[in-house]
Design an enzyme around this catalytic site. Sequence first.
Site, PDB file in Angstrom:
ATOM      1  N   HIS A 204     -23.521  -3.911 -33.247  1.00  0.00           N
ATOM      2  CA  HIS A 204     -24.030  -3.597 -31.906  1.00  0.00           C
ATOM      3  C   HIS A 204     -23.493  -2.278 -31.354  1.00  0.00           C
ATOM      4  O   HIS A 204     -23.353  -2.109 -30.135  1.00  0.00           O
ATOM      5  CB  HIS A 204     -23.716  -4.734 -30.934  1.00  0.00           C
TER       6      HIS A 204
ATOM      7  N   TYR B  88     -26.930 -20.642 -28.005  1.00  0.00           N
ATOM      8  CA  TYR B  88     -27.640 -20.112 -29.177  1.00  0.00           C
ATOM      9  C   TYR B  88     -28.879 -20.955 -29.491  1.00  0.00           C
ATOM     10  O   TYR B  88     -29.237 -21.162 -30.640  1.00  0.00           O
ATOM     11  CB  TYR B  88     -26.711 -20.026 -30.401  1.00  0.00           C
TER      12      TYR B  88
ATOM     13  N   HIS C   6     -22.319  -8.848 -20.642  1.00  0.00           N
ATOM     14  CA  HIS C   6     -22.460  -9.399 -21.996  1.00  0.00           C
ATOM     15  C   HIS C   6     -22.231  -8.335 -23.074  1.00  0.00           C
ATOM     16  O   HIS C   6     -21.420  -8.516 -23.975  1.00  0.00           O
ATOM     17  CB  HIS C   6     -23.827 -10.038 -22.194  1.00  0.00           C
TER      18      HIS C   6
ATOM     19  N   ASP D 132     -19.801 -15.878 -26.354  1.00  0.00           N
ATOM     20  CA  ASP D 132     -20.603 -16.208 -27.535  1.00  0.00           C
ATOM     21  C   ASP D 132     -20.144 -17.543 -28.132  1.00  0.00           C
ATOM     22  O   ASP D 132     -19.718 -17.632 -29.276  1.00  0.00           O
ATOM     23  CB  ASP D 132     -20.507 -15.087 -28.561  1.00  0.00           C
TER      24      ASP D 132
ATOM     25  N   ASP E 156     -24.325 -15.681 -24.002  1.00  0.00           N
ATOM     26  CA  ASP E 156     -24.611 -16.376 -25.260  1.00  0.00           C
ATOM     27  C   ASP E 156     -23.937 -17.738 -25.276  1.00  0.00           C
ATOM     28  O   ASP E 156     -22.888 -17.937 -25.902  1.00  0.00           O
ATOM     29  CB  ASP E 156     -24.205 -15.535 -26.466  1.00  0.00           C
TER      30      ASP E 156
ATOM     31  N   HIS F  76     -20.870 -10.486 -26.956  1.00  0.00           N
ATOM     32  CA  HIS F  76     -21.887  -9.880 -27.816  1.00  0.00           C
ATOM     33  C   HIS F  76     -21.374  -9.515 -29.212  1.00  0.00           C
ATOM     34  O   HIS F  76     -21.978  -9.908 -30.208  1.00  0.00           O
ATOM     35  CB  HIS F  76     -22.478  -8.649 -27.122  1.00  0.00           C
ATOM     36  N   VAL F  77     -20.311  -8.743 -29.291  1.00  0.00           N
ATOM     37  CA  VAL F  77     -19.708  -8.417 -30.585  1.00  0.00           C
ATOM     38  C   VAL F  77     -18.788  -9.577 -30.967  1.00  0.00           C
ATOM     39  O   VAL F  77     -17.877  -9.927 -30.225  1.00  0.00           O
ATOM     40  CB  VAL F  77     -18.913  -7.098 -30.516  1.00  0.00           C
ATOM     41  N   HIS F  78     -18.998 -10.124 -32.155  1.00  0.00           N
ATOM     42  CA  HIS F  78     -18.295 -11.345 -32.550  1.00  0.00           C
ATOM     43  C   HIS F  78     -16.916 -11.023 -33.117  1.00  0.00           C
ATOM     44  O   HIS F  78     -16.623 -11.236 -34.304  1.00  0.00           O
ATOM     45  CB  HIS F  78     -19.128 -12.131 -33.560  1.00  0.00           C
TER      46      HIS F  78
END
Length: 430
Positions: free
Chosen positions: A291, A182, A281, A152, A179, A318-320
């Site tokens: 998520h 963006y 991802h 990400d 990701d 995916h999870v920040h």
Amino acid sequence: MAIPWPKHSLHLLLTMIFFISQTTYTLQIHYIRYPPRQLIDTPHRRSKSDPQQAHISFAGKDYMRVTWITEDKDVPSIVEYGKISGKYNNIIEGDSTRYRYFFYSSEKIHHVKIGPLEPSTMYYYKCGGYGPEFSFKTPPSTFPIEFVVVGDLGQTEWTRSTLAHVDSKDYDVFLLPGDLSYADTHQKLWDSFGRLVEQYANRRPWMTTEGNHEIEFFPWIPRHTFKAYNARWLMPYKESGSTSNLYYSFDVAGSHIYKWVEADLGKVDRTMTPWVVVVVHVPWYNTNSAHKGEGESMRKAMEELLYKARVDIVFAGHVHAYERFNRIYDKKPNPCGPVYITIGDGGNREGLALKFEGPTPELSLYREPSFGHGRLRLVDESRAHWSWHRNNDSQSLVADQVWLQSLTTIKSCWLTTVHKDGSYIKNDEL
């Protein structure tokens, strides 16, 4: 004649796997988390014929793919390269593509596959006959080898900080589990992202996989899914027997990384490939409120396959936030299951996922919502060191680290396999 790269290959199924040893080290200090930083724009300052957004990626055993973009459509898709700066003994011609996305028309995207190449060797190259000279170093053919893992990524001031920290120490391969830019349908952001990462991606192979921000579609309009990603970030899917750029695998110095599964895993000889890593991802295991449960259907469909193949590590984005789990199978601790690591904290514009569920489940060994990057160093056939580096503004701090043991060295994991229903199967029946 080129020297074969891996004596022992690492199988990377852009889906990855690894095994953790008993010794873990964590460093937890009070840390004030900063909000998302400003989106940055990286303009094009070269001529229309000069290469921009240049990056390299693996393109099969002993080969690299060089990708770049030109505004001048008449620039040929050729790469000149050699082992001495300014002296190019080889010239290879590739192909090019362009794409349209509603009112946007891309510039000319060049893809050239060069090689065969020798391991641990510096190569100098020039794209299309114009512009600056670039260089890259091929990965070693034997251990040790080091991977940087960043998910990400985006293109913010935090992204710039992460990439600067990554560049402060050498490595061999860059892994990005989804990701990238963006852009989210804003195609010029793909160009800005390509220019931002060029100085890093043209020196070390960047191996990427797609995420939800690469899908690019509008409701009620026929989808143009992954159109920009597939045109710009061509991965070695044909070379690994896949039919889609979204699923591929590659081998490098003792490991295999893969992103498409059953047939590919069946080909891996673990005597030659002691490490298997998977990159996806969306995480299958996640204790963050962001998520939550989104990877469950994929977990149910594929987890047993990865478990039977004794995948060592599974990386996800995916999870920040950052989170490292124990070895797991079917939601329970299992010494023969993969180590799951979420690393979706590269520097995206949406900010951090700050809320973890409490109390901390026994499966989760370390979790923290901070921007940063990870490093996986495969020391030899049996040992690897994983570390997660938190962004502390101008400095990078090692906040979590652990020694991992390859599952190939755990004999008990190869005698029997346990199914979800509790039944056992002998190894020779697998």
